[in-house]
Design an enzyme around this catalytic site. Structure first.
Site, mmCIF file in Angstrom:
data_model
loop_
_atom_site.group_PDB
_atom_site.id
_atom_site.type_symbol
_atom_site.label_atom_id
_atom_site.label_comp_id
_atom_site.label_asym_id
_atom_site.label_seq_id
_atom_site.Cartn_x
_atom_site.Cartn_y
_atom_site.Cartn_z
ATOM 1 N N LYS A 1 0.825 -1.217 0.000
ATOM 2 C CA LYS A 1 0.000 0.000 0.000
ATOM 3 C C LYS A 1 0.851 1.255 0.000
ATOM 4 O O LYS A 1 0.450 2.277 -0.563
ATOM 5 C CB LYS A 1 -0.963 0.000 1.199
ATOM 6 C CG LYS A 1 -2.084 -1.011 1.040
ATOM 7 C CD LYS A 1 -3.338 -0.574 1.773
ATOM 8 C CE LYS A 1 -4.483 -1.527 1.476
ATOM 9 N NZ LYS A 1 -5.590 -1.355 2.435
ATOM 10 N N LYS B 1 -7.109 -12.058 -7.547
ATOM 11 C CA LYS B 1 -8.347 -12.133 -6.789
ATOM 12 C C LYS B 1 -9.362 -11.103 -7.301
ATOM 13 O O LYS B 1 -8.980 -9.993 -7.673
ATOM 14 C CB LYS B 1 -8.011 -11.790 -5.326
ATOM 15 C CG LYS B 1 -8.774 -12.576 -4.306
ATOM 16 C CD LYS B 1 -8.136 -12.429 -2.934
ATOM 17 C CE LYS B 1 -8.785 -11.313 -2.149
ATOM 18 N NZ LYS B 1 -8.551 -11.426 -0.694
ATOM 19 N N LYS C 1 -12.582 -4.869 -6.184
ATOM 20 C CA LYS C 1 -13.241 -3.647 -6.648
ATOM 21 C C LYS C 1 -12.308 -2.771 -7.478
ATOM 22 O O LYS C 1 -12.764 -1.941 -8.238
ATOM 23 C CB LYS C 1 -13.748 -2.859 -5.460
ATOM 24 C CG LYS C 1 -12.579 -2.518 -4.528
ATOM 25 C CD LYS C 1 -12.966 -1.706 -3.345
ATOM 26 C CE LYS C 1 -11.753 -1.099 -2.692
ATOM 27 N NZ LYS C 1 -11.012 -1.867 -1.750
#
Ligand code: TRP
Length: 333
Positions: free
Chosen positions: A115, A197, A200
């Site tokens: 991140k 995976k 969104k």
């Protein structure tokens, strides 16, 4: 004497709308456990602030997520459903745990590294201490099991290390929880790239729980299947990730085994499979979407659920927090 139920806890960040992967891989399994376990499920709204959020969107997604938890079968009587920021003990325990978690440990978290790389202009303290807030979420409720995706396993392991460290100094305060990772079959991959995976962040490959049946059919029609020449519906995750993902989804929605599905599509190509899976998913999600829409019109009901949930959660959480405060030497209020 009635045997105490084992405790289970999990949360999802309302940082995006819930999708088919959340449902088949997580929430549907949670719903099946309500009889056997004492369950806590929450919207991890505090965690979402580690990246920029639009306030009105965060509010909408948090409430929608609650309505979706209920529509996916989490009965608010049997499960404690709450919003993380409504239970102040999470932030309070997180502070204490920060003081028992090492800089080096937090620096090694792969999610932090990923991140930080994705949000180079906003590497804030919350992003770094995210795992200690998650440890607080967990340890407050003394759960036996924490169902999470494999990407969260490292955080649960850190939670165990910190809990053990604390217990070692102060005696048995925290139960040491086990991560509970669903089997590979429950992992739903992206329709546009079946090697990652479903998420969104790539909406084309992601079926949201609120998508209309037309939207769902369209997304499945465009699903990436494998570029082999055999055009034969066969489960082989390594060799044929796209087709195998569709088989997994079809199996999860219809209850049929992989062999039955291969048999069903014998002599037919990928087109027939995509069409059938799209329809099966649309039918599976229809009642969930309809109930969510109904619940969202009844704000009063949802308010009652999250207020009761926070009250129930807070009662449990406070017991643990009082114990911790006493152990570390804070003067009782
Ligand atoms: N970090 C989790 C995720 O992104 C969400 C989460 C926050 C969580 N607190 C938790 C999951 C506690 C399980 C238990 O998926």
């Amino acid at each position: 004497m009635e045997k105490e139920k084992k405790v289970m806890l999990s949360g999802i960040q309302p940082s995006g709308d819930l999708h088919l992967g959340n449902y088949l891989g997580a929430i549907r399994n949670w719903a099946a456990r309500a009889e056997e376990f004492e369950c806590y499920y929450f919207m991890a709204d505090m965690h979402t602030l580690t990246v920029h959020q639009v306030p009105a969107e965060l509010r909408r997604r948090t409430i929608t997520q609650l309505a979706q938890y209920i529509s996916c079968g989490l009965d608010p009587e049997q499960n404690t459903l709450f919003i993380q920021s409504h239970v102040p003990q999470h932030a309070e325990l997180a502070w204490v745990l920060n003081c028992f978690t090492m800089f080096g440990e937090l620096s090694r978290m792969t999610q932090f590294k990923d991140k930080a790389a994705q949000n180079a202009d906003n590497i804030n303290g919350g992003l770094f201490t995210y795992p200690t807030l998650m440890a607080a979420d967990i340890l407050l409720y003394q759960p036996d099991f924490v169902p999470v995706g494999s990407d969260q396993k490292q955080h649960v392991e850190l939670t165990r290390d910190v809990a053990q460290r604390f217990n070692h100094i102060y005696g048995d305060v925290f139960k040491i929880p086990e991560p509970y990772i669903p089997k590979e079959g429950a992992r739903i991959m992206s329709l546009s790239d079946p090697t990652v995976k479903m998420s969104k962040s790539s909406p084309e490959g992601c079926v949201f729980l609120q998508d209309s049946p037309e939207e769902i059919t369209r997304k499945f029609k465009r699903a990436v299947t494998d570029s082999d020449t055999e055009n034969c519906v066969r489960y082989a995750p390594e060799e044929k990730p796209g087709v195998s993902n569709l088989i997994v989804i079809y199996s999860a929605c219809t209850g049929r085994t992989h062999e039955q599905i291969e048999e069903e599509f014998k002599g037919q190509g990928y087109g027939a499979l995509k069409k059938a899976v799209g329809e099966a998913v649309a039918e599976t999600l229809r009642p969930i979407r309809e109930q969510t829409d109904r619940l969202l019109k009844d704000k009063g009901y949802l308010e009652e659920i999250y207020r009761n949930g926070a009250q129930r959660a807070s009662r449990t959480a406070d017991k643990t927090l009082r114990k911790v405060y006493k152990k570390v030497g804070f003067v009782p209020r």
